[in-house]
Design an enzyme around this catalytic site. Structure first.
Site, PDB file in Angstrom:
ATOM      1  N   CYS A  91       0.852  -1.179   0.000  1.00  0.00           N
ATOM      2  CA  CYS A  91       0.000   0.000   0.000  1.00  0.00           C
ATOM      3  C   CYS A  91       0.889   1.231   0.000  1.00  0.00           C
ATOM      4  O   CYS A  91       2.087   1.136  -0.327  1.00  0.00           O
ATOM      5  CB  CYS A  91      -0.992  -0.009   1.163  1.00  0.00           C
ATOM      6  SG  CYS A  91      -0.241  -0.035   2.800  1.00  0.00           S
TER       7      CYS A  91
ATOM      8  N   ASN B 108       2.142   1.666   4.296  1.00  0.00           N
ATOM      9  CA  ASN B 108       2.514   0.417   4.989  1.00  0.00           C
ATOM     10  C   ASN B 108       2.228   0.510   6.499  1.00  0.00           C
ATOM     11  O   ASN B 108       2.938  -0.069   7.309  1.00  0.00           O
ATOM     12  CB  ASN B 108       3.982   0.040   4.730  1.00  0.00           C
ATOM     13  CG  ASN B 108       4.359  -1.384   5.136  1.00  0.00           C
ATOM     14  OD1 ASN B 108       5.464  -1.632   5.575  1.00  0.00           O
ATOM     15  ND2 ASN B 108       3.451  -2.324   4.998  1.00  0.00           N
TER      16      ASN B 108
ATOM     17  N   CYS C 254      -1.504   0.860   7.280  1.00  0.00           N
ATOM     18  CA  CYS C 254      -2.925   0.487   7.391  1.00  0.00           C
ATOM     19  C   CYS C 254      -3.245  -0.791   6.618  1.00  0.00           C
ATOM     20  O   CYS C 254      -3.358  -1.867   7.198  1.00  0.00           O
ATOM     21  CB  CYS C 254      -3.837   1.626   6.913  1.00  0.00           C
ATOM     22  SG  CYS C 254      -3.741   3.125   7.918  1.00  0.00           S
ATOM     23  N   ARG C 255      -3.387  -0.685   5.295  1.00  0.00           N
ATOM     24  CA  ARG C 255      -3.947  -1.804   4.526  1.00  0.00           C
ATOM     25  C   ARG C 255      -3.004  -2.986   4.394  1.00  0.00           C
ATOM     26  O   ARG C 255      -3.393  -4.132   4.628  1.00  0.00           O
ATOM     27  CB  ARG C 255      -4.375  -1.327   3.135  1.00  0.00           C
ATOM     28  CG  ARG C 255      -5.549  -0.378   3.171  1.00  0.00           C
ATOM     29  CD  ARG C 255      -5.701   0.367   1.871  1.00  0.00           C
ATOM     30  NE  ARG C 255      -4.617   1.333   1.673  1.00  0.00           N
ATOM     31  CZ  ARG C 255      -4.456   2.075   0.597  1.00  0.00           C
ATOM     32  NH1 ARG C 255      -5.310   1.963  -0.413  1.00  0.00           N
ATOM     33  NH2 ARG C 255      -3.465   2.935   0.511  1.00  0.00           N
ATOM     34  N   SER C 256      -1.750  -2.753   3.974  1.00  0.00           N
ATOM     35  CA  SER C 256      -0.899  -3.923   3.684  1.00  0.00           C
ATOM     36  C   SER C 256      -0.403  -4.649   4.939  1.00  0.00           C
ATOM     37  O   SER C 256      -0.352  -5.886   4.924  1.00  0.00           O
ATOM     38  CB  SER C 256       0.237  -3.588   2.716  1.00  0.00           C
ATOM     39  OG  SER C 256       1.097  -2.610   3.225  1.00  0.00           O
TER      40      SER C 256
ATOM     41  N   ASP D 147      -8.429   3.438   0.881  1.00  0.00           N
ATOM     42  CA  ASP D 147      -7.499   3.927   1.910  1.00  0.00           C
ATOM     43  C   ASP D 147      -8.318   4.401   3.119  1.00  0.00           C
ATOM     44  O   ASP D 147      -9.111   5.338   3.000  1.00  0.00           O
ATOM     45  CB  ASP D 147      -6.707   5.089   1.294  1.00  0.00           C
ATOM     46  CG  ASP D 147      -5.704   5.677   2.259  1.00  0.00           C
ATOM     47  OD1 ASP D 147      -5.655   5.236   3.426  1.00  0.00           O
ATOM     48  OD2 ASP D 147      -4.975   6.592   1.840  1.00  0.00           O
TER      49      ASP D 147
HETATM   50  P1  4NP Z   1      -1.912   2.764   3.903  1.00  0.00           P
HETATM   51  O1  4NP Z   1      -2.634   4.090   4.432  1.00  0.00           O
HETATM   52  O2  4NP Z   1      -1.368   3.092   2.537  1.00  0.00           O
HETATM   53  O3  4NP Z   1      -3.029   1.781   3.858  1.00  0.00           O
HETATM   54  O4  4NP Z   1      -0.835   2.426   4.918  1.00  0.00           O
HETATM   55  C1  4NP Z   1      -2.006   5.314   4.432  1.00  0.00           C
HETATM   56  C2  4NP Z   1      -1.152   5.632   5.449  1.00  0.00           C
HETATM   57  C3  4NP Z   1      -0.529   6.867   5.483  1.00  0.00           C
HETATM   58  C4  4NP Z   1      -0.778   7.779   4.478  1.00  0.00           C
HETATM   59  C5  4NP Z   1      -1.637   7.459   3.452  1.00  0.00           C
HETATM   60  C6  4NP Z   1      -2.255   6.211   3.421  1.00  0.00           C
HETATM   61  N1  4NP Z   1      -0.163   9.040   4.518  1.00  0.00           N
HETATM   62  O5  4NP Z   1      -0.473   9.871   3.654  1.00  0.00           O
HETATM   63  O6  4NP Z   1       0.673   9.286   5.424  1.00  0.00           O
END
Ligand code: 4NP
Length: 147
Positions: free
Chosen positions: A2, A5, A7-9, A117
C-alpha cells in the site's frame, strides 16, 4: 503493498499469516508487506488498524518498510491495494516482474477494485477494509493451495 505500509498492507499480511497458521500451512506459504512511499519507514501500524484487527481476532506485528526491486525478485506474487500503488510498483518493475504484480482484490469473491485507503476514515471504514481484505486473502490462500 500500500502507500504508507501502516494500514492496509500490514493488515493483509497479518490476516494472511493468521489464516496460514490456522490452516497449518506455515513453512509453505508466507507473506510480508511494504509501502510504495517512504512516509512511514520504521513506524508501527496505525493504532486504528491494530485495534480493528484485534477486534477481529488478528494480531499485527510489523514495522513500516519501503518496496525495493529486490522484493520484486524475491516474491512470487506482489499484490497492490489500489491503482496508485499498482502504478508505483510497475514503475520499479522490469519485464520479468510484470506477470507477478496483481491487485489483492483480483482475489475478492465479490469482485475486483481498490482496497479503499482508510487513513482519513472512521472505524466503519477500517471495518470495511478488514472485511475486503479478509475475504480476498481467504480466496488468495485457497487459490495458492490448489496450485
Ligand atoms: P496505507 O494508508 O497506505 O493503507 O498504509 C495510508 C497511510 C498513510 C498515508 C496514506 C495512506 N499518509 O499519507 O501518510
Amino acid at each position: 503493498m500500500c502507500l504508507g505500509n501502516i494500514c492496509r498492507s500490514p493488515l493483509a499480511e497479518a490476516v494472511f499469516n493468521h489464516h496460514v497458521k490456522n490452516m497449518n500451512l506455515e513453512g509453505i506459504l508466507s507473506s510480508d508487506s511494504c509501502g510504495t512511499s517512504n512516509y512511514h519507514i520504521g513506524d508501527p501500524p496505525d493504532p486504528r488498524t491494530v485495534r480493528n484487527a484485534n477486534k477481529n481476532g488478528v494480531t499485527i506485528d510489523h514495522k513500516g518498510r519501503q518496496l525495493s526491486w529486490r522484493d520484486l525478485d524475491n516474491y512470487d506474487l506482489v499484490l497492490a491495494m489500489d491503482l496508485q500503488n499498482h502504478r508505483n510498483i510497475l514503475s520499479l518493475a522490469n519485464a520479468a516482474h510484470e506477470s507477478k504484480i496483481k491487485y489483492l482484490r483480483d482475489f475478492d469473491p465479490e469482485g475486483p477494485g481498490d482496497v479503499p485507503d482508510p487513513y482519513y476514515g472512521d472505524e466503519k471504514k477500517f471495518q470495511h477494509v478488514f472485511e475486503i481484505v479478509d475475504r480476498s486473502v481467504r480466496e488468495l490462500i485457497a487459490s495458492l493451495v490448489k496450485k
